[in-house]
Design a protein around this motif. Structure first.
Motif, mmCIF file in Angstrom:
data_model
loop_
_atom_site.group_PDB
_atom_site.id
_atom_site.type_symbol
_atom_site.label_atom_id
_atom_site.label_comp_id
_atom_site.label_asym_id
_atom_site.label_seq_id
_atom_site.Cartn_x
_atom_site.Cartn_y
_atom_site.Cartn_z
ATOM 1 N N LEU A 85 42.805 -5.008 9.674
ATOM 2 C CA LEU A 85 43.533 -4.532 10.864
ATOM 3 C C LEU A 85 42.534 -3.815 11.757
ATOM 4 O O LEU A 85 41.673 -3.093 11.278
ATOM 5 N N LEU A 86 42.678 -3.964 13.073
ATOM 6 C CA LEU A 86 41.755 -3.326 14.023
ATOM 7 C C LEU A 86 42.223 -1.907 14.390
ATOM 8 O O LEU A 86 43.248 -1.427 13.903
ATOM 9 N N SER A 87 41.452 -1.272 15.301
ATOM 10 C CA SER A 87 41.604 0.170 15.532
ATOM 11 C C SER A 87 42.954 0.613 16.092
ATOM 12 O O SER A 87 43.585 1.538 15.573
ATOM 13 N N ALA A 88 43.422 -0.039 17.177
ATOM 14 C CA ALA A 88 44.644 0.451 17.840
ATOM 15 C C ALA A 88 45.855 0.195 16.964
ATOM 16 O O ALA A 88 46.701 1.082 16.754
ATOM 17 N N SER A 123 31.283 -4.264 9.590
ATOM 18 C CA SER A 123 31.698 -2.919 9.950
ATOM 19 C C SER A 123 31.839 -2.909 11.477
ATOM 20 O O SER A 123 31.981 -3.989 12.075
ATOM 21 N N SER A 124 31.809 -1.747 12.089
ATOM 22 C CA SER A 124 32.168 -1.666 13.511
ATOM 23 C C SER A 124 31.587 -0.404 14.135
ATOM 24 O O SER A 124 31.270 0.562 13.427
ATOM 25 N N ILE A 125 31.523 -0.396 15.475
ATOM 26 C CA ILE A 125 31.177 0.836 16.194
ATOM 27 C C ILE A 125 32.201 1.933 15.880
ATOM 28 O O ILE A 125 31.945 3.116 16.088
ATOM 29 N N ALA A 126 33.363 1.525 15.349
ATOM 30 C CA ALA A 126 34.415 2.478 14.978
ATOM 31 C C ALA A 126 34.025 3.335 13.789
ATOM 32 O O ALA A 126 34.711 4.315 13.481
ATOM 33 N N MET A 148 41.938 5.712 11.437
ATOM 34 C CA MET A 148 42.017 5.154 10.082
ATOM 35 C C MET A 148 41.119 3.926 9.961
ATOM 36 O O MET A 148 40.470 3.709 8.938
ATOM 37 N N TYR A 149 41.080 3.108 11.032
ATOM 38 C CA TYR A 149 40.194 1.936 11.039
ATOM 39 C C TYR A 149 38.745 2.378 10.784
ATOM 40 O O TYR A 149 38.039 1.810 9.954
ATOM 41 N N GLY A 150 38.315 3.426 11.503
ATOM 42 C CA GLY A 150 36.951 3.930 11.349
ATOM 43 C C GLY A 150 36.704 4.462 9.941
ATOM 44 O O GLY A 150 35.644 4.228 9.350
ATOM 45 N N ARG A 175 27.484 -3.709 12.124
ATOM 46 C CA ARG A 175 28.492 -2.936 12.876
ATOM 47 C C ARG A 175 28.745 -3.670 14.184
ATOM 48 O O ARG A 175 27.901 -3.615 15.096
ATOM 49 N N PHE A 176 29.871 -4.382 14.253
ATOM 50 C CA PHE A 176 30.154 -5.125 15.476
ATOM 51 C C PHE A 176 30.650 -4.204 16.582
ATOM 52 O O PHE A 176 31.439 -3.291 16.333
ATOM 53 N N PRO A 177 30.214 -4.486 17.811
ATOM 54 C CA PRO A 177 30.835 -3.836 18.978
ATOM 55 C C PRO A 177 32.107 -4.607 19.338
ATOM 56 O O PRO A 177 32.565 -5.440 18.548
ATOM 57 N N GLY A 178 32.690 -4.384 20.508
ATOM 58 C CA GLY A 178 33.817 -5.188 20.967
ATOM 59 C C GLY A 178 33.355 -6.623 21.145
ATOM 60 O O GLY A 178 32.296 -6.859 21.732
ATOM 61 N N LEU A 179 34.136 -7.570 20.636
ATOM 62 C CA LEU A 179 33.730 -8.976 20.721
ATOM 63 C C LEU A 179 34.557 -9.708 21.767
ATOM 64 O O LEU A 179 35.785 -9.579 21.805
ATOM 65 N N GLY A 188 44.941 -6.226 18.569
ATOM 66 C CA GLY A 188 45.128 -4.816 18.273
ATOM 67 C C GLY A 188 43.878 -3.960 18.266
ATOM 68 O O GLY A 188 43.846 -2.895 17.650
ATOM 69 N N GLY A 189 42.839 -4.379 18.989
ATOM 70 C CA GLY A 189 41.637 -3.553 19.084
ATOM 71 C C GLY A 189 41.655 -2.683 20.337
ATOM 72 O O GLY A 189 42.493 -2.866 21.231
ATOM 73 N N THR A 190 40.710 -1.744 20.413
ATOM 74 C CA THR A 190 40.570 -0.880 21.585
ATOM 75 C C THR A 190 39.761 -1.590 22.674
ATOM 76 O O THR A 190 39.971 -1.383 23.863
ATOM 77 N N THR A 191 38.822 -2.443 22.240
ATOM 78 C CA THR A 191 37.946 -3.130 23.194
ATOM 79 C C THR A 191 38.577 -4.411 23.756
ATOM 80 O O THR A 191 37.940 -5.103 24.550
ATOM 81 N N ASP A 192 39.818 -4.708 23.370
ATOM 82 C CA ASP A 192 40.451 -5.991 23.775
ATOM 83 C C ASP A 192 40.554 -6.147 25.297
ATOM 84 O O ASP A 192 40.679 -7.271 25.800
ATOM 85 N N SER A 285 35.983 8.460 21.436
ATOM 86 C CA SER A 285 35.343 8.947 20.199
ATOM 87 C C SER A 285 34.209 8.024 19.734
ATOM 88 O O SER A 285 33.510 8.329 18.781
ATOM 89 N N TRP A 286 34.038 6.884 20.390
ATOM 90 C CA TRP A 286 33.020 5.905 19.972
ATOM 91 C C TRP A 286 31.742 6.052 20.808
ATOM 92 O O TRP A 286 31.766 6.576 21.933
ATOM 93 N N PRO A 287 30.628 5.528 20.288
ATOM 94 C CA PRO A 287 29.368 5.600 21.044
ATOM 95 C C PRO A 287 29.425 4.834 22.371
ATOM 96 O O PRO A 287 30.244 3.922 22.542
HETATM 97 C C1 AKB Z 1 38.385 -2.677 17.956
HETATM 98 O O1 AKB Z 1 38.420 -2.416 19.179
HETATM 99 O O2 AKB Z 1 39.121 -2.136 17.131
HETATM 100 C C2 AKB Z 1 37.358 -3.662 17.465
HETATM 101 C C3 AKB Z 1 36.114 -2.988 17.011
HETATM 102 C C4 AKB Z 1 35.211 -2.383 17.983
HETATM 103 O O3 AKB Z 1 35.858 -2.928 15.836
HETATM 104 N N1 AKB Z 1 37.069 -4.622 18.490
#
Ligand code: AKB
Length: 324
Positions: A85-88, A123-126, A148-150, A175-179, A188-192, A285-287
């Protein structure tokens, strides 16, 4: 330089998701269709090309027995574990995010230990939080995420390190950034927003952005993300120091940058803002951007796409897709 691929029998979990749908096809091209088993907790409409172009299994990652059965049935030696599951969406149901992300990974690692498989897990920037240095975030630094995702991503990095050190499981990850991609929508991600904006630009020539102007996050175009996975999986293990949590970076931008770039291609495009406090707090909260020197040095990471090049490709491919 020509890459010599080591033969693999791969199980992909979460194969019908944003990364999985494109990665499965790429892996089938490289390793052969019968050597790449796509799996998902359920079949999804519109994903027939993945389901029918090679073996497909229903696998619920919270059930270790289902993973083990698929691994044994196809004599799998590599698991690419993408189901998560993604961040949001994780903030709306943190208990479910913990269950799928943590127990899913634990089950995968246990099966890998028993059946002698290598494991790739993103993993992720999260995995970073507000106390992490924001710009050019170092490879090894403070990790106190507030989602929780982080939390599951940091724990996953450490758990994967543990399985390598304790049991010799060949675990690897980035650690993937937004794809950003045109094939399958993220869920359901923040970078969507950086995906939705292209769809809306083509369909309606306007977009309402839920992330505040001035919020920088690292982003990457899907072809670079797929290339990263394959390169790291094929990398010489003797050269890997970090293994499970390589920072990788391709571009860092804020909403006005991507808006401006799309406008260069579609002059009538307009954008306004309606900020979503939940996703904004996560983004804050992310870089802003990661330092990916370790990935460059240890396995030759080098992205191909920046924002202008990605935007031209994305608009062309997406316009084509939406015409059909
Ligand atoms: C998200 O936004 O939750 C993902 C991620 C940066 O891991 N795209």
């Amino acid at each position: 330089m020509e890459v010599c691929y080591i033969m693999k029998k791969i199980l992909v979990t979460g194969a019908l998701g944003q990364i999985g749908s494109e990665l499965t096809m790429k892996l089938r091209d490289i390793y052969g269709r019968d050597n790449v088993v796509a799996s998902s907790r359920r079949k999804k409409e519109g994903q027939e090309s993945i389901i029918e172009s090679g073996p497909f299994e229903i696998v619920e990652v919270t059930d270790g027995k289902q993973i083990s059965e698929a691994v044994k049935k196809y004599k799998i030696n590599t698991i690419v574990h993408l189901a998560a599951l993604l961040s949001a969406v994780g903030e709306h149901d943190p208990q479910k995010a913990w269950n799928i992300n943590m127990n899913g990974l634990y089950n995968v690692l246990e099966v890998a230990r028993e059946e002698n498989c290598a494991v790739f897990t993103p993993s992720s920037i999260a995995a970073f939080g507000p106390s992490t240095p924001k710009d050019k975030t170092p490879q090894d630094t403070i990790q106190r995420p507030e989602t929780m995702y982080g939390v599951t991503k940091v724990a996953g990095e450490i758990l994967s390190d543990y399985y390598f050190k304790k049991f010799g499981v060949d675990t690897r990850g980035v650690r993937f950034p937004g794809l950003i991609s045109y094939d399958t929508l993220p869920g359901g991600g923040t970078t969507d927003y950086a995906v939705h904006i292209y769809y809306e630009a083509i369909k309606h020539k306007k977009y309402t952005c839920y992330i505040q102007k001035g919020t920088y996050m690292d982003m990457m175009y899907m072809p670079d993300a797929l290339h990263a996975i394959v390169s790291l999986m094929e990398a010489d293990p003797d050269k890997l120091i970090h293994r499970n949590a390589f920072n990788i970076s391709a571009m860092s931008f804020e909403p006005e940058d991507i808006y401006g770039e799309i406008k260069n291609n579609i002059p009538e495009f307009t954008m306004d803002y309606d900020v979503d406090p939940v996703r904004q707090a996560i983004a804050d909260s992310w870089p802003n951007s990661l330092d990916d020197t370790a990935a460059r040095e240890e396995w030759g990471w080098k992205p191909e796409y920046d924002l202008p090049k990605m935007t031209v490709d994305m608009l062309t491919k997406l316009a084509d897709k939406l015409k059909k």
